[in-house]
Design an enzyme around this catalytic site. Structure first.
Site, PDB file in Angstrom:
ATOM      1  N   GLY A 277       1.068  -1.266   0.101  1.00  0.00           N
ATOM      2  CA  GLY A 277      -0.208  -0.039   0.188  1.00  0.00           C
ATOM      3  C   GLY A 277       0.562   1.631   0.437  1.00  0.00           C
ATOM      4  N   TYR A 318       0.771   7.958  15.611  1.00  0.00           N
ATOM      5  CA  TYR A 318       2.831   6.929  15.809  1.00  0.00           C
ATOM      6  C   TYR A 318       3.994   7.990  15.529  1.00  0.00           C
ATOM      7  CZ  TYR A 318      -0.520   4.857  12.615  1.00  0.00           C
ATOM      8  OH  TYR A 318      -2.030   4.266  12.027  1.00  0.00           O
ATOM      9  N   CYS A 346      -8.589  21.732  18.613  1.00  0.00           N
ATOM     10  CA  CYS A 346      -8.008  22.197  20.144  1.00  0.00           C
ATOM     11  C   CYS A 346      -7.349  21.005  21.169  1.00  0.00           C
ATOM     12  CB  CYS A 346      -9.585  22.595  20.640  1.00  0.00           C
ATOM     13  SG  CYS A 346      -9.781  23.884  19.699  1.00  0.00           S
TER      14      CYS A 346
HETATM   15  N1  LLP Z   1      -1.653  -6.534   3.318  1.00  0.00           N
HETATM   16  C1  LLP Z   1      -2.391  -6.632   5.114  1.00  0.00           C
HETATM   17  C2  LLP Z   1      -3.159  -7.082   5.428  1.00  0.00           C
HETATM   18  C3  LLP Z   1      -2.526  -5.101   6.123  1.00  0.00           C
HETATM   19  O1  LLP Z   1      -3.140  -5.233   7.011  1.00  0.00           O
HETATM   20  C4  LLP Z   1      -1.491  -3.658   5.205  1.00  0.00           C
HETATM   21  C5  LLP Z   1      -1.316  -3.111   5.875  1.00  0.00           C
HETATM   22  C6  LLP Z   1      -1.077  -3.955   4.361  1.00  0.00           C
HETATM   23  C7  LLP Z   1      -1.433  -5.199   3.197  1.00  0.00           C
HETATM   24  C8  LLP Z   1      -0.384  -2.558   3.337  1.00  0.00           C
HETATM   25  O2  LLP Z   1       0.980  -2.590   4.160  1.00  0.00           O
HETATM   26  P1  LLP Z   1       1.594  -1.228   3.598  1.00  0.00           P
HETATM   27  O3  LLP Z   1       2.408  -1.994   1.921  1.00  0.00           O
HETATM   28  O4  LLP Z   1       0.882  -0.355   3.026  1.00  0.00           O
HETATM   29  O5  LLP Z   1       2.976  -0.817   4.197  1.00  0.00           O
HETATM   30  N2  LLP Z   1      -2.315   3.682   9.389  1.00  0.00           N
HETATM   31  C9  LLP Z   1      -0.619   2.880   9.493  1.00  0.00           C
HETATM   32  C10 LLP Z   1      -0.749   1.738   8.795  1.00  0.00           C
HETATM   33  C11 LLP Z   1      -1.325   1.026   8.905  1.00  0.00           C
HETATM   34  C12 LLP Z   1      -1.297  -0.676   8.109  1.00  0.00           C
HETATM   35  C13 LLP Z   1      -2.056  -1.693   7.989  1.00  0.00           C
HETATM   36  N3  LLP Z   1      -2.447  -2.424   7.652  1.00  0.00           N
HETATM   37  C14 LLP Z   1       0.139   4.883   9.525  1.00  0.00           C
HETATM   38  O6  LLP Z   1       0.006   5.577   8.822  1.00  0.00           O
HETATM   39  O7  LLP Z   1       0.794   4.246   8.665  1.00  0.00           O
END
Ligand code: LLP
Length: 421
Positions: A277, A318, A346
């Site tokens: 992602g 985070y 706020c």
């Molecule tokens: N597949 C699964 C099953 C996942 O849970 C996730 C991310 C991905 C793929 C994609 O991961 P990536 O390639 O994007 O690292 N909100 C957090 C990140 C949460 C990620 C959750 N799962 C942030 O802003 O860092």
């Protein structure tokens, strides 16, 4: 590499000067670069050349229909975690056989809709979920293709809130129980085993945890095959990190990540799926805001912006770093002074950066948050009754609003007041 560069002293999104977009949509807004999205998708696709594979974009990082359409046109699959995401992927034109359904809490209603409309596979995360999916499949006369998500108990060495592959995390089934659970799955007539799934965390900046987890998955694939299971697909999850701070050492490249996969798979004749992602969308987006005030505190100075934690929550949630750059490039040798960069919400948590060295800025000046294309707009809220900010996509010298800023009336009229009040 991305396509947000200074040209003649002005930050551009591809060939469009950012102030031109600002004049059209106002601030704050998100802006995505089609060329960067394309480039990042292709890096993964090329990293897996020679292997039967599907790159499934994790749309939780960015779920705008235009982004999904662009990636879908390139041949991407999509990793979804809710029926809402599933329906958005379908609305963007992604066929069901390119959609994988992940997540620990899929409801029966979600399973039913996805099964009826078409799905590549469900990544099952527990035995109760497996039993529910079997029942739903039988009730609609379908057979659900499944992988089972393993929890390999590997330390992803990332922020605790986004590590998912340790045994204390809620995800997957313990690898030690895998054989038992696959044997159980094989007895359920509504399910068809197609492979194994793993995802150990997000923003990994080291390949070693991937190596460990993938070796375990490959080994298990051999063992499960020996027991007669049809393991023809390995979903290896997402998680490869991006450089949030230009000044830091860059994380490994998709090509190196691809090599890790190639080595782990070896001569296993399988189809590989990955679910990146952040690496696809993160550096393909910026958030642009305007300076409202400069405020001199007793101990420090504050740069107050018109964007806030409700628009980009990552720093508050985070403690994460986003490079924040002025739209007008500072002249060489400009003196930098430390400021706290904050929003109007706020609470003190509404702080984007503390004591960040910045060039002189005045009210009305524009700044851009880099690396804001992933987990930015998707995590936004209307906290403090601040309408969601618009999203824009740039391609070459053209740009389009791909989600409009809601009017105040639209925001207000979403609520209703009962007749008895
Ligand atoms: N597949 C699964 C099953 C996942 O849970 C996730 C991310 C991905 C793929 C994609 O991961 P990536 O390639 O994007 O690292 N909100 C957090 C990140 C949460 C990620 C959750 N799962 C942030 O802003 O860092």
């Amino acid at each position: 590499m991305d396509h947000f560069l200074y040209r003649n002293g002005i930050l551009h999104a591809e060939d469009v000067p950012v102030p031109e977009i600002t004049a059209a949509v106002g601030t704050p807004f998100y802006c995505y670069s089609a060329a960067t999205l394309t480039r990042h998708y292709k890096l993964f696709d090329e990293a897996l050349t020679g292997m039967d594979h599907l790159v499934c974009f994790a749309m939780k990082s960015n779920s705008n229909l235009a982004v999904l359409r662009l990636l879908g046109n390139l041949g991407a699959g999509i990793d979804v975690v809710s029926i809402g995401e599933y329906l958005k992927a379908r609305a963007a034109g992604i066929p069901g056989d390119r959609i994988v359904f992940s997540g620990v809490g899929k409801t029966r209603a979600e399973m039913k809709m996805a099964l009826e409309d078409g799905i590549r596979q469900f990544n099952v995360e527990s035995e109760p979920e497996m039993a529910a999916l079997n029942e739903v499949a039988l009730s609609v006369g379908k057979i659900a293709p499944i992988t089972i998500r393993l929890n390999p108990d590997v330390d992803a060495k990332t922020h605790e809130k986004i590590a998912t592959g340790k045994k204390e995390n809620k995800f997957g089934i313990p690898i030690a129980r895998a054989k038992e659970v696959y044997a159980e799955a094989a007895l359920l007539r509504g399910l068809k085993i197609v492979g194994i799934d793993v995802h150990i965390g997000s923003q990994l900046t080291d390949l070693e945890p991937f190596e460990q987890a993938y070796a375990m998955v490959a080994d298990l694939a051999r063992q499960l095959r020996a027991e007669g299971h049809n393991i023809r697909r390995l979903d290896l999850g997402g998680g490869l990190g991006i450089p949030y701070e230009r000044s830091n050492k860059a994380p490994p490249l998709p090509l190196e990540y691809g090599e890790v996969i190639r080595r782990a798979i070896g001569d296993l004749d399988v189809e590989v799926e990955i679910e990146p992602g952040r690496l696809i969308s993160g550096n393909a987006g910026i958030m642009v805001s305007e300076v409202i005030y400069l405020k001199s505190g007793e101990e420090r100075n504050f740069l107050i912006l018109d964007s806030a934690m409700n628009d980009l929550i990552r720093p508050a949630m985070y403690g994460s770093h986003h490079d924040i750059v002025p739209i007008v490039e500072p002249a060489p040798g400009t003196e930098m002074t430390p400021v706290d960069i904050v929003g109007p919400v706020c609470e003190s948590g509404d702080t984007f950066a503390r004591q960040r060295p910045m060039p002189p800025l005045a009210p009305g000046d524009l700044v851009a948050f880099r690396s804001a294309g992933a987990y930015g707009a998707v995590m936004a809220s209307e906290y403090n009754s601040r309408p969601l900010i618009p999203e824009v996509m740039v391609q070459g010298d053209q740009f389009a609003v791909i989600r409009a800023r809601p009017t105040f009336d639209e925001m207000i009229n979403r609520d209703s007041i009962p007749s008895w009040l």
